[in-house]
Design a protein around this motif. Structure first.
Motif, short mmCIF file in Angstrom:
data_model
loop_
_atom_site.label_atom_id
_atom_site.label_comp_id
_atom_site.label_asym_id
_atom_site.label_seq_id
_atom_site.Cartn_x
_atom_site.Cartn_y
_atom_site.Cartn_z
N THR A 1 0.83 -1.21 0.00
CA THR A 1 0.00 0.00 0.00
C THR A 1 0.87 1.26 0.00
OG1 THR A 1 -1.77 -1.15 1.20
CG2 THR A 1 -1.80 1.25 1.22
N ALA A 2 1.89 1.26 0.83
CA ALA A 2 2.81 2.41 0.88
C ALA A 2 3.55 2.58 -0.44
CB ALA A 2 3.80 2.23 2.02
N LEU A 3 3.94 1.45 -1.04
CA LEU A 3 4.66 1.50 -2.31
C LEU A 3 3.75 2.01 -3.44
CD1 LEU A 3 7.44 0.86 -3.51
CD2 LEU A 3 6.57 -1.43 -4.07
N LEU A 4 2.50 1.57 -3.43
CA LEU A 4 1.56 2.00 -4.47
C LEU A 4 1.22 3.48 -4.31
CD1 LEU A 4 -0.90 -1.03 -4.71
CD2 LEU A 4 0.79 -0.30 -6.40
N ASP A 5 1.10 3.96 -3.07
CA ASP A 5 0.85 5.38 -2.84
C ASP A 5 1.99 6.23 -3.42
OD1 ASP A 5 -1.53 4.85 -1.59
OD2 ASP A 5 -0.68 4.90 0.43
N SER A 6 3.21 5.75 -3.23
CA SER A 6 4.37 6.47 -3.78
C SER A 6 4.38 6.40 -5.31
CB SER A 6 5.67 5.87 -3.23
OG SER A 6 5.73 5.94 -1.83
N ALA B 1 12.57 6.52 -18.09
CA ALA B 1 13.39 7.39 -17.25
C ALA B 1 12.74 7.64 -15.89
CB ALA B 1 13.61 8.72 -17.98
N ALA B 2 11.43 7.87 -15.91
CA ALA B 2 10.72 8.10 -14.65
C ALA B 2 10.71 6.85 -13.78
CB ALA B 2 9.29 8.56 -14.94
N PHE B 3 10.58 5.69 -14.43
CA PHE B 3 10.55 4.43 -13.68
C PHE B 3 11.92 4.13 -13.07
CE2 PHE B 3 10.26 -0.27 -13.39
CZ PHE B 3 9.17 -0.33 -12.54
N SER B 4 12.98 4.43 -13.82
CA SER B 4 14.33 4.23 -13.29
C SER B 4 14.57 5.10 -12.06
CB SER B 4 15.37 4.55 -14.37
OG SER B 4 15.23 3.68 -15.47
N GLU B 5 14.08 6.33 -12.13
CA GLU B 5 14.22 7.24 -10.97
C GLU B 5 13.41 6.73 -9.79
OE1 GLU B 5 13.31 11.93 -9.83
OE2 GLU B 5 13.03 11.19 -11.88
N PHE B 6 12.22 6.21 -10.07
CA PHE B 6 11.37 5.67 -9.00
C PHE B 6 12.02 4.45 -8.34
CE2 PHE B 6 7.95 2.79 -7.60
CZ PHE B 6 7.31 3.61 -6.69
N ILE B 7 12.60 3.57 -9.16
CA ILE B 7 13.28 2.38 -8.62
C ILE B 7 14.47 2.78 -7.76
CG2 ILE B 7 14.66 0.36 -9.27
CD1 ILE B 7 12.82 -0.06 -11.63
N GLY B 8 15.21 3.81 -8.22
CA GLY B 8 16.36 4.27 -7.44
C GLY B 8 15.98 4.76 -6.06
N LYS B 9 14.81 5.37 -5.94
CA LYS B 9 14.36 5.88 -4.65
C LYS B 9 13.80 4.79 -3.74
CE LYS B 9 13.16 10.53 -6.28
NZ LYS B 9 12.05 11.50 -6.48
N HIS B 10 13.22 3.74 -4.33
CA HIS B 10 12.56 2.70 -3.52
C HIS B 10 13.10 1.31 -3.86
CE1 HIS B 10 9.73 6.10 -4.07
NE2 HIS B 10 9.40 5.88 -2.80
N ALA B 11 14.38 1.21 -4.13
CA ALA B 11 14.97 -0.06 -4.60
C ALA B 11 14.74 -1.20 -3.60
CB ALA B 11 16.46 0.12 -4.86
N GLY B 12 14.99 -0.94 -2.33
CA GLY B 12 14.87 -2.00 -1.32
C GLY B 12 13.46 -2.53 -1.19
N SER B 13 12.50 -1.64 -1.02
CA SER B 13 11.12 -2.07 -0.83
C SER B 13 10.54 -2.71 -2.09
CB SER B 13 10.25 -0.88 -0.41
OG SER B 13 10.30 0.15 -1.38
N ILE B 14 10.94 -2.19 -3.26
CA ILE B 14 10.45 -2.78 -4.52
C ILE B 14 10.98 -4.19 -4.68
CG2 ILE B 14 10.65 -2.66 -7.03
CD1 ILE B 14 10.49 0.36 -6.83
N THR B 15 12.25 -4.39 -4.41
CA THR B 15 12.85 -5.72 -4.57
C THR B 15 12.19 -6.74 -3.66
OG1 THR B 15 14.98 -4.71 -5.14
CG2 THR B 15 15.00 -7.02 -4.46
N LEU B 16 12.03 -6.38 -2.39
CA LEU B 16 11.41 -7.32 -1.44
C LEU B 16 9.95 -7.60 -1.79
CD1 LEU B 16 12.88 -6.02 1.96
CD2 LEU B 16 13.50 -8.10 0.71
#
Length: 330
Positions: A44-49, A90-105
Motif C-alpha cells: 500500500t505504501a509503495l503504491l501510494d508512492s 526514465a521516470a521508472f528508473s528514478e522511482f526504482i532508485g528511490k525505492h529499490a529495497g522495498s520494490i525488490t522485497l
C-alpha cells in the motif's frame, strides 16, 4: 470428432467441478490470507508512492493518447510512442532508485506467493486429470482426497517443470504483444492493433496448450517419467499438430467468450461455475487427444466407448454385452 468427444466426457464428469472448485477456493483463501497479512501494508505504501510519482503521470499521458487514437481511429507516430516510452523508462528508473529495497522485497515476495498459488492450484488440476482418466479408462470413480494423496509426488514433479515454463512463456507473450501493439498503432488504426494483439495472445496460448497437451496424460495414464513426458510433447506428426491446434484454438475462443459473458451478465458470480468447468474441459481435451494418439479405447458415457479413436467410432458397451449373454443362452 476429438472436440466433440472431449465435450461429452466433460458433461459426463461435470459433477467433479464442485470438489475442484472447493479445493481452488481453499487455495485462494490460503494464499489471499498470507498476502493480506504480510504484504498489504508495504505494498500500500509503495503504491501510494507510485501513484504520486512521475511514472504514473507519464503512463496516464500515454494511455490518454492511446484511448484518443482508438476512439477517433487515428494513427500514433512511432516516434511519438518512442518518446512516451523513453519518458516512462526514465521516470521508472528514478522511482526504482528511490525505492529499490522495498520494490525488490515486495516483487520477490509477491512473485514467490504467486508461484506457490500456481503450484497448489496445479496440484488440483493434476488430481482432476487423474479423476477424469480413471473415469475414461474404466468408468470408475475416485475420491478427490484419495487421488490427491496418491498423486502428490507425481504432481509435484509435473509442476516443477510446467509452472516455470508456463509462467515464462506467458510473460514473454505479454511483453511481445505489448510492444507489438504500440508498433502496429504507428501505421494502422487502433482497433486493428487491438484485434491483432488479442489474436496473437490467444494463438500463443493455443500453441502452449498444444505443445503441453500430452505432458499430464503421459505421466498419469502412460506412467512415464517427467523427462520422457516432456519429450513426448514434441513427438507428433504435422497432421496431428494441425488437429490439436485447431481444437485448442476453438476451445480458447469459446472459453474466453463464455467466461467473459458470464462475468458481465452475472456480475462475476457465474464464473464460479464456468471457470472450473473450463479447466475440466481442458483436462478432457488433453486426455482425449492422448487416448486418440495412442489408440486407446475410452468411455464417453455410461454405455458408450470409443472404438476407433482416429474415426471416433463408438459402440453401446453394455448393450453388446447383453446381446452376447442372450446369444450364449441360446
Amino acid at each position: 470428432m476429438i472436440f466433440r468427444n472431449a465435450f461429452q466426457v466433460m458433461l459426463d464428469n461435470f459433477n467433479k467441478i464442485y470438489k475442484y472448485l472447493l479445493y481452488r477456493l481453499v487455495v485462494i483463501l490460503l494464499t489471499g490470507s498470507i498476502f493480506l497479512a504480510f504484504f498489504i501494508p508495504d505494498m500500500t505504501a509503495l503504491l501510494d508512492s507510485f501513484f504520486a510519482s512521475d511514472v504514473w503521470v507519464q503512463i496516464q499521458t500515454l494511455a490518454s493518447e492511446v484511448v484518443k487514437a482508438l476512439v477517433n481511429s487515428e494513427l500514433i507516430p512511432f516516434t511519438q510512442i518512442n518518446t512516451h516510452m523513453q519518458a516512462i523508462g526514465a521516470a521508472f528508473s528514478e522511482f526504482i532508485g528511490k525505492h529499490a529495497g522495498s520494490i525488490t522485497l515486495t516483487v520477490l515476495a509477491a512473485l514467490l506467493l504467486f508461484i506457490v498459488h500456481q503450484f497448489l492450484a496445479g496440484v488440483g488440476d493434476f488430481v482432476l486429470g487423474d479423476m477424469v482418466n480413471t473415469h475414461m479408462s474404466c468408468y470408475a470413480e475416485i475420491n478427490f482426497f484419495s487421488s490427491l494423496v496418491k498423486n502428490i509426488g507425481k504432481a509435484c514433479r509435473f509442476l516443477v517443470v510446467y509452472v516455470p515454463l508456463s509462467f515464462a512463456f506467458d510473460l514473454l507473450t505479454v511483453a511481445v504483444c505489448y510492444f507489438f501493439f504500440f508498433f502496429v498503432m504507428s501505421f494502422l488504426p487502433g482497433f486493428v492493433a487491438v484485434f491483432l494483439s488479442v489474436t496473437t495472445i490467444l494463438c500463443a496460448q493455443t500453441l502452449k496448450l498444444t505443445f503441453t497437451s500430452n505432458l499430464m496424460p503421459c505421466m498419469i495414464e502412460g506412467g512415464m517419467k517427467i523427462r520422457d513426458s516432456v519429450k513426448s510433447c514434441f513427438k507428433f506428426s504435422r497432421q496431428k499438430f494441425v488437429k490439436m491446434f485447431s481444437g485448442y484454438l476453438v476451445y480458447v475462443y469459446v472459453v474466453v467468450f463464455v467466461n467473459g459473458l458470464m462475468a458481465v451478465v452475472t456480475l462475476g458470480s457465474g464464473i464460479l461455475l464456468t471457470l472450473p468447468a473450463s479447466m475440466l474441459w481442458l483436462v478432457c481435451m488433453r486426455f482425449v487427444n492422448y487416448y486418440t494418439a495412442t489408440g486407446r479405447k475410452y468411455f464417453i458415457a455410461y454405455d458408450t466407448i470409443v472404438l476407433n479413436t482416429d474415426r471416433g467410432e463408438t459402440e453401446k458397451f453394455f448393450a453388446n454385452n447383453e446381446m452376447y449373454e442372450k446369444t450364449k443362452m441360446r
